[in-house]
Design a protein around this motif. Structure first.
Motif, short mmCIF file in Angstrom:
data_model
loop_
_atom_site.label_atom_id
_atom_site.label_comp_id
_atom_site.label_asym_id
_atom_site.label_seq_id
_atom_site.Cartn_x
_atom_site.Cartn_y
_atom_site.Cartn_z
N PHE A 90 0.86 -1.19 0.00
CA PHE A 90 0.00 0.00 0.00
C PHE A 90 0.90 1.24 0.00
CE2 PHE A 90 -2.92 -3.22 1.59
CZ PHE A 90 -4.09 -2.91 0.92
N GLN A 91 0.55 2.18 -0.88
CA GLN A 91 1.37 3.38 -1.05
C GLN A 91 0.81 4.54 -0.22
OE1 GLN A 91 4.27 2.93 -2.73
NE2 GLN A 91 3.46 0.84 -2.72
N ARG A 164 -10.78 -0.47 -5.07
CA ARG A 164 -10.65 -1.58 -4.12
C ARG A 164 -9.50 -1.31 -3.13
NH1 ARG A 164 -12.94 -5.35 -0.99
NH2 ARG A 164 -11.64 -7.18 -0.72
N ALA A 165 -8.41 -0.76 -3.62
CA ALA A 165 -7.29 -0.42 -2.73
C ALA A 165 -7.75 0.57 -1.66
CB ALA A 165 -6.12 0.15 -3.54
N ARG A 171 -10.94 0.15 5.46
CA ARG A 171 -11.29 -0.87 6.46
C ARG A 171 -10.10 -1.28 7.32
NH1 ARG A 171 -14.15 -4.61 2.61
NH2 ARG A 171 -12.69 -6.12 3.40
N HIS A 172 -8.90 -1.11 6.78
CA HIS A 172 -7.68 -1.55 7.50
C HIS A 172 -6.63 -0.44 7.42
CE1 HIS A 172 -9.38 -5.63 7.47
NE2 HIS A 172 -9.65 -5.42 6.18
N PRO A 173 -6.78 0.62 8.21
CA PRO A 173 -5.88 1.79 8.08
C PRO A 173 -4.41 1.46 8.35
CG PRO A 173 -7.76 2.27 9.54
CD PRO A 173 -7.85 0.82 9.19
N GLY A 207 -3.12 -1.67 -6.23
CA GLY A 207 -3.91 -0.69 -6.98
C GLY A 207 -4.21 -1.19 -8.37
N PRO A 208 -4.39 -0.28 -9.32
CA PRO A 208 -4.77 -0.69 -10.69
C PRO A 208 -3.80 -1.74 -11.24
CG PRO A 208 -4.89 1.69 -10.45
CD PRO A 208 -4.29 1.17 -9.17
#
Ligand SMILES: O=C(O)c1cccc(C(=O)CC[C@H]2O[C@@H](n3cnc4c(=O)[nH]cnc43)[C@H](O)[C@@H]2O)c1
Length: 244
Positions: A90-91, A164-165, A171-173, A207-208
């Protein structure tokens, strides 16, 4: 110290094995094809078994459970299980090429859609959605490897869109990475009462979808580097010293 390392695919298993000068040799058990790294006697009895257990949480759970059961039946149970491999980051928290060490291993898509949105199975009265590795071990390994500590999500479907990302982040910070096996490995470990770790080398941003842009070689090299530093920590860890 007996350690089981479960990866998804042989390329990840071989990247872990490349961290060690000692050779790995085939050590088949029913339901799992293990490679055993033979450490010299001065390594305080460190045994490292590597398992390319398949892609996804179900394959990972089945193969890890087979290896754990086989070890328990021979009277030489594992002390710790490690889910390892490449993953999406995750960025901007987990750039490509970085390492992420899970301080919680959470399944992100085991639940139900309801009129009020997604409900995890725990809200439906079933099972678990999170497993927590031992704090002390996570801290020590993060310190020697430079891995970032955070939540690692397990998904059955690789995220392929910005929407979706963003939903997963909402939901999950604390999520730093996603992959497809950690929760399955952790469920098998929990069934045997064995501590679990998850380490991911980031091959792509979450991501994409852009499969051509995955930096698999870079991530596999980071995984090799991490295991070179992680082995001495595991070797000296006393599972009975768990204070967390
Ligand atoms: O093609 C190759 O050479 C190759 C070498 C090593 C691994 C692979 C895989 O495709 C492994 C699949 C594995 O990767 C994890 N993963 C990686 N990125 C993500 C992601 O963005 N979201 C979810 N999972 C990801 C996952 O654990 C798969 O099992 C290919």
């Amino acid at each position: 110290m007996r350690v089981l390392v479960t990866t998804a695919v042989p390329a990840e298993r071989d990247a872990v094995a490349a961290a060690f000068t000692a050779p790995a040799s085939a050590h088949p058990v029913p339901g799992a094809a293990l490679s055993r790294v033979a450490f010299p006697a001065e390594s305080h009895g460190l045994v490292l078994d590597l398992l390319a257990g398949g892609v996804g949480p179900a394959a990972a759970a089945a193969s890890t459970a087979a290896a754990l059961t086989s070890a328990a039946l021979t009277g030489e149970p594992y002390d710790v299980v490690v889910s390892a491999g490449i993953g999406g980051g995750f960025q901007p928290g987990a750039p490509v090429g970085s390492l992420v060490l899970a301080d919680d291993i959470t399944v992100a898509d085991l639940g139900a859609e309801t009129p009020d949105g997604y409900a995890p199975v725990t809200e439906l009265g079933f099972g678990a959605v999170t497993h927590r590795p031992p704090d002390s071990l996570v801290r020590e390994i993060a310190a020697v490897t430079g891995a970032r500590q955070g939540s690692v999500l397990t998904v059955s479907t690789v995220t392929g869109s910005a929407a979706r990302a963003a939903e997963l982040r909402r939901r999950h910070p604390r999520a730093l990475a996603e992959a497809m096996e950690g929760f399955g490995v952790a469920e098998a470990a929990a069934a045997h009462g064995v501590p679990v770790l998850e380490i991911r080398a980031v091959s792509n941003p979450v991501g994409p979808r852009d499969r051509a842009a995955w930096r698999i070689g870079e991530a596999l090299a980071a995984l090799t580097g991490a295991f070179g530093k992680l082995a001495p920590v595991l070797e000296s860890w006393n599972p009975h010293d768990v204070t967390d």
